[in-house]
Design an enzyme around this catalytic site. Structure first.
Site, PDB file in Angstrom:
ATOM      1  N   GLY A  11     -39.676  21.469 -43.348  1.00  9.92           N
ATOM      2  CA  GLY A  11     -39.067  23.003 -42.005  1.00  9.92           C
ATOM      3  C   GLY A  11     -38.956  22.300 -40.615  1.00  9.92           C
ATOM      4  NE  ARG A  72     -38.013  25.045 -46.634  1.00 13.37           N
ATOM      5  CZ  ARG A  72     -39.699  24.467 -45.885  1.00 13.37           C
ATOM      6  NH1 ARG A  72     -40.246  23.800 -46.201  1.00 13.37           N
ATOM      7  NH2 ARG A  72     -39.379  25.058 -44.789  1.00 13.37           N
ATOM      8  CG  ASP A 103     -48.254  19.501 -45.781  1.00 17.60           C
ATOM      9  OD1 ASP A 103     -47.676  19.865 -45.884  1.00 17.60           O
ATOM     10  OD2 ASP A 103     -49.372  20.213 -46.337  1.00 17.60           O
ATOM     11  CB  THR A 125     -44.956  20.393 -38.878  1.00 18.68           C
ATOM     12  OG1 THR A 125     -45.570  21.812 -39.547  1.00 18.68           O
ATOM     13  CG2 THR A 125     -45.764  19.329 -39.259  1.00 18.68           C
ATOM     14  CB  ILE A 126     -44.212  23.875 -35.152  1.00 21.15           C
ATOM     15  CG1 ILE A 126     -44.387  25.155 -37.148  1.00 21.15           C
ATOM     16  CG2 ILE A 126     -42.764  23.908 -34.883  1.00 21.15           C
ATOM     17  CD1 ILE A 126     -43.049  26.585 -36.037  1.00 21.15           C
ATOM     18  CG  ASP A 127     -46.511  24.597 -39.965  1.00 22.07           C
ATOM     19  OD1 ASP A 127     -46.126  25.815 -39.384  1.00 22.07           O
ATOM     20  OD2 ASP A 127     -45.904  24.682 -41.310  1.00 22.07           O
ATOM     21  CG  ASP A 129     -49.592  21.873 -42.268  1.00 15.16           C
ATOM     22  OD1 ASP A 129     -49.086  20.724 -41.642  1.00 15.16           O
ATOM     23  OD2 ASP A 129     -48.718  22.824 -42.720  1.00 15.16           O
ATOM     24  N   GLY A 170     -47.354  28.163 -39.113  1.00 19.31           N
ATOM     25  CA  GLY A 170     -48.411  27.626 -39.002  1.00 19.31           C
ATOM     26  C   GLY A 170     -49.270  27.667 -40.778  1.00 19.31           C
ATOM     27  NE  ARG A 171     -46.202  24.320 -44.811  1.00 17.67           N
ATOM     28  CZ  ARG A 171     -45.737  23.445 -45.904  1.00 17.67           C
ATOM     29  NH1 ARG A 171     -45.175  24.220 -46.835  1.00 17.67           N
ATOM     30  NH2 ARG A 171     -46.066  22.551 -46.142  1.00 17.67           N
TER      31      ARG A 171
HETATM   32  P1  ADP Z   1     -43.052  20.093 -45.058  1.00 21.84           P
HETATM   33  O1  ADP Z   1     -42.755  18.193 -45.008  1.00 21.84           O
HETATM   34  O2  ADP Z   1     -42.276  20.794 -43.719  1.00 21.84           O
HETATM   35  O3  ADP Z   1     -44.101  20.214 -45.387  1.00 21.84           O
HETATM   36  P2  ADP Z   1     -41.924  21.087 -47.619  1.00 21.84           P
HETATM   37  O4  ADP Z   1     -43.827  21.402 -48.216  1.00 21.84           O
HETATM   38  O5  ADP Z   1     -40.704  21.838 -47.725  1.00 21.84           O
HETATM   39  O6  ADP Z   1     -41.448  20.828 -46.033  1.00 21.84           O
HETATM   40  O7  ADP Z   1     -41.210  19.396 -48.193  1.00 21.84           O
HETATM   41  C1  ADP Z   1     -40.370  18.904 -47.620  1.00 21.84           C
HETATM   42  C2  ADP Z   1     -39.507  18.417 -49.377  1.00 21.84           C
HETATM   43  O8  ADP Z   1     -40.869  17.141 -49.051  1.00 21.84           O
HETATM   44  C3  ADP Z   1     -39.112  19.056 -50.093  1.00 21.84           C
HETATM   45  O9  ADP Z   1     -38.794  20.087 -50.682  1.00 21.84           O
HETATM   46  C4  ADP Z   1     -39.268  18.107 -50.923  1.00 21.84           C
HETATM   47  O10 ADP Z   1     -38.207  17.347 -51.403  1.00 21.84           O
HETATM   48  C5  ADP Z   1     -40.099  17.213 -50.401  1.00 21.84           C
HETATM   49  N1  ADP Z   1     -41.268  17.034 -51.870  1.00 21.84           N
HETATM   50  C6  ADP Z   1     -42.282  18.118 -51.284  1.00 21.84           C
HETATM   51  N2  ADP Z   1     -43.611  18.191 -52.019  1.00 21.84           N
HETATM   52  C7  ADP Z   1     -42.693  16.948 -52.773  1.00 21.84           C
HETATM   53  C8  ADP Z   1     -43.646  16.343 -53.824  1.00 21.84           C
HETATM   54  N3  ADP Z   1     -44.506  16.665 -54.690  1.00 21.84           N
HETATM   55  N4  ADP Z   1     -43.309  15.364 -54.555  1.00 21.84           N
HETATM   56  C9  ADP Z   1     -42.047  14.805 -54.147  1.00 21.84           C
HETATM   57  N5  ADP Z   1     -41.280  15.226 -53.386  1.00 21.84           N
HETATM   58  C10 ADP Z   1     -41.671  16.441 -52.495  1.00 21.84           C
END
Ligand code: ADP
Length: 319
Positions: A11, A72, A103, A125-127, A129, A170-171
């Site tokens: 995000g 994503r 995360d 991230t804005i969350d 978290d 905030g998830r």
């Molecule tokens: P954020 O980084 O904001 O928490 P996401 O949870 O959607 O957002 O994670 C962003 C991207 O990070 C995912 O679309 C994927 O490409 C990668 N990612 C997330 N989890 C994993 C994982 N367990 N192993 C490898 N890549 C991951």
């Protein structure tokens, strides 16, 4: 090290551009070559990246979103996808990668590091978290946006003696909701960290009405319940018109506030310092206003964010 990559993932958040700028400008100052990877891990896999110079990040400090784009890309969980991504970086002789994201993105950075390609994670991230940091890049901008929205809801709720429920992002972290609720003077706060029973909320709202309150604003974090149904339930139980407002992606946009720009700039420059000192597999944080770094694997697996119960206690005294 001579060449590094930088990407934004997951995000988006206001201040990501300022963080990219920090990485690029600090990297160039130290004589490194910096490649920008488009659309996060997706672009890494598809080999879409280009060399950035200091003018690539001109006029970026105040721009919301991320000019590199974000995506994503669940396929990054598969090892084969990551092997190809690492090959793409090695082809260009990149030595390290800075990953700006939440995360989920840290998980991707962690996996690359485990496979021998050093990454530094910056919390975007804005969350708010992410473990190992008091604040994330974008959080304070989103907070301003949410407070402004609550102020507007207050005006109209109070004119109509209405109950307003406002759903905040905030998830699974209640920081944004709680801080916005305190700053916006909300009467009730519902957070993922605290068990929620709708009947308790109704009880408190009724007590507020009995005290003579003209309106009530309930701030609630996303993913806790369906707030339209909650609004119907409250309206039925209290007899007061109740409206639900989902703020949604409005919270992700806008020009970053000064604090986010400063945090992003500091963290971007710090990531270069760490790489020059030979560090890899670290994530950057700010704790008690000092920049810190932790093992990215340890941060994800073992570090928990403390719940700010003192803030909630404070808010309750002001209901
Ligand atoms: P954020 O980084 O904001 O928490 P996401 O949870 O959607 O957002 O994670 C962003 C991207 O990070 C995912 O679309 C994927 O490409 C990668 N990612 C997330 N989890 C994993 C994982 N367990 N192993 C490898 N890549 C991951």
């Amino acid at each position: 090290i001579k060449k590094i990559g930088v990407l934004t993932s997951g995000g988006d958040s206001p201040g990501m551009n300022a963080a990219i700028r920090g990485v690029v400008r600090a990297g160039l100052s130290e004589g490194l070559e910096v490649y920008g990877v488009y659309d996060g891990f997706l672009g890494l896999f598809q080999d879409r990246m280009s060399k950035l110079d200091r003018y690539s990040v001109s006029d970026m400090i105040n721009r919301g979103g991320t000019f590199l784009g974000s995506a994503r890309f669940p396929e990054f969980r598969e090892e084969g996808t990551r092997v190809i991504s690492i090959e793409n970086m090695k082809k260009r002789q990149l030595d390290a990668l800075v990953v700006i994201g939440g995360d989920g993105s840290y998980m991707g950075a962690k996996r690359l590091t485990e496979m021998g390609f050093p990454c530094i994670g910056l919390p975007g991230t804005i969350d708010n978290d992410v473990a190992g940091t008091d604040y994330t890049i974008g959080y304070f901008t989103a907070l301003e946006t949410v407070v402004e929205a609550i102020d507007r809801l207050r005006d109209t709720s109070s004119s109509h003696q209405r109950i307003s429920i406002v759903e905040v992002m905030g998830r699974y972290c209640g920081d944004l909701t709680m801080s916005a609720a305190i700053a916006g003077g909300c009467e009730f706060i519902v957070l993922p960290e605290v068990e929620f029973k709708p009947e308790d909320l109704v009880y408190e709202i009724k007590a507020g009405i009995a005290k003579g309150k003209k309106h009530a604003i309930v701030a609630i974090t996303e993913h806790i319940c369906n707030i339209s149904e909650l609004a119907q339930y409250i309206e039925k139980e209290t007899g007061r018109e109740t409206r639900a407002t989902v703020l949604g992606h409005i919270q992700r946009g806008g020009s970053p506030v000064a604090y986010d720009r400063i945090l992003a700039s500091r963290m971007g420059a710090f990531s270069i310092e760490l790489l020059l000192q030979g560090y890899g597999g670290r994530c950057v944080g700010v704790q008690n206003d000092k920049l810190v770094h932790h093992d990215i694997i340890d941060a994800i697996e073992n570090m928990k964010r403390p719940f700010k119960s003192d803030l909630l206690e404070c808010a309750k005294k002001l209901y």
